[in-house]
Design a protein around this motif. Structure first.
Motif, PDB file in Angstrom:
ATOM      1  N   GLN A 165      15.712  52.987 -26.728  1.00 36.74           N
ATOM      2  CA  GLN A 165      16.105  53.763 -28.114  1.00 36.74           C
ATOM      3  C   GLN A 165      15.729  55.346 -27.700  1.00 36.74           C
ATOM      4  O   GLN A 165      14.327  55.329 -27.558  1.00 36.74           O
ATOM      5  CB  GLN A 165      15.713  53.114 -29.119  1.00 36.74           C
ATOM      6  N   TYR A 204      15.932  46.863 -23.333  1.00 39.76           N
ATOM      7  CA  TYR A 204      16.783  47.901 -24.169  1.00 39.76           C
ATOM      8  C   TYR A 204      15.845  49.166 -24.075  1.00 39.76           C
ATOM      9  O   TYR A 204      14.805  49.248 -23.732  1.00 39.76           O
ATOM     10  CB  TYR A 204      16.586  47.086 -25.524  1.00 39.76           C
ATOM     11  N   LYS A 220      19.291  57.912 -31.839  1.00 38.99           N
ATOM     12  CA  LYS A 220      20.412  56.989 -31.143  1.00 38.99           C
ATOM     13  C   LYS A 220      20.091  55.961 -31.171  1.00 38.99           C
ATOM     14  O   LYS A 220      19.088  55.267 -31.520  1.00 38.99           O
ATOM     15  CB  LYS A 220      20.579  57.243 -29.615  1.00 38.99           C
ATOM     16  N   GLN A 221      21.228  54.794 -31.273  1.00 40.95           N
ATOM     17  CA  GLN A 221      21.104  53.255 -31.602  1.00 40.95           C
ATOM     18  C   GLN A 221      20.312  52.723 -30.082  1.00 40.95           C
ATOM     19  O   GLN A 221      20.496  53.261 -29.225  1.00 40.95           O
ATOM     20  CB  GLN A 221      22.345  52.789 -31.795  1.00 40.95           C
ATOM     21  N   ARG A 222      19.910  51.568 -30.439  1.00 40.84           N
ATOM     22  CA  ARG A 222      19.187  50.788 -29.224  1.00 40.84           C
ATOM     23  C   ARG A 222      20.128  50.553 -28.506  1.00 40.84           C
ATOM     24  O   ARG A 222      21.225  49.892 -28.898  1.00 40.84           O
ATOM     25  CB  ARG A 222      18.245  49.509 -29.779  1.00 40.84           C
ATOM     26  N   GLU A 223      19.983  50.310 -27.031  1.00 43.01           N
ATOM     27  CA  GLU A 223      20.999  49.895 -26.266  1.00 43.01           C
ATOM     28  C   GLU A 223      20.497  48.970 -25.145  1.00 43.01           C
ATOM     29  O   GLU A 223      19.564  49.203 -24.792  1.00 43.01           O
ATOM     30  CB  GLU A 223      21.808  50.980 -25.616  1.00 43.01           C
TER      31      GLU A 223
END
Length: 120
Positions: A38, A36, A42-45
């Motif tokens: 981040q 993942y 921003k959001q973790r993706e």
């Protein structure tokens, strides 16, 4: 159980970088392993994931540029990143679904994160 990530750093746009993440401890089995990221604000993706059988999945933004792989004997997952872009700048985290015993539950364990900065 610990996941230790390494390999982050500073790279110029268009460059390459490889990450690795090793799981250690009283591990019975590891199912999926993933990366993942981040970015600031921003959001973790999810970047990429790989099953114990080697089946892979990638975020659209990294398809064709990143490659995830694993070495089951070493409990290690890798992420090879090519053609890096400034938008890839983020903290990268590894995670693994781990069972501690036969028929035991699978729990998610996370590494500490490693910084990847793509800048000229």
């Amino acid at each position: 159980v610990q996941l230790q990530a390494s390999g982050g750093g500073l790279v110029q746009p268009g460059g390459s970088l490889g990450l690795s993440c090793a799981a250690s401890g009283s591990i019975f089995s590891i199912n999926a392993m993933s990366w993942y990221r981040q970015a600031p604000g921003k959001q973790r993706e999810l970047v990429a994931s790989i099953t114990i059988y080697g089946r892979t999945n990638y975020a659209d933004s990294v398809k064709g540029r990143f490659t995830i792989s694993r070495d089951n004997a070493k409990n290690t997952v890798y992420l090879q990143m090519n053609s890096l872009e400034p938008e890839d700048t983020a903290i990268y985290y590894c995670t693994a679904e781990i069972s501690l015993k036969l028929w035991g539950p699978r729990n998610d364990y996370w590494g500490q994160g490693t910084q990847v900065t793509v800048s000229s």
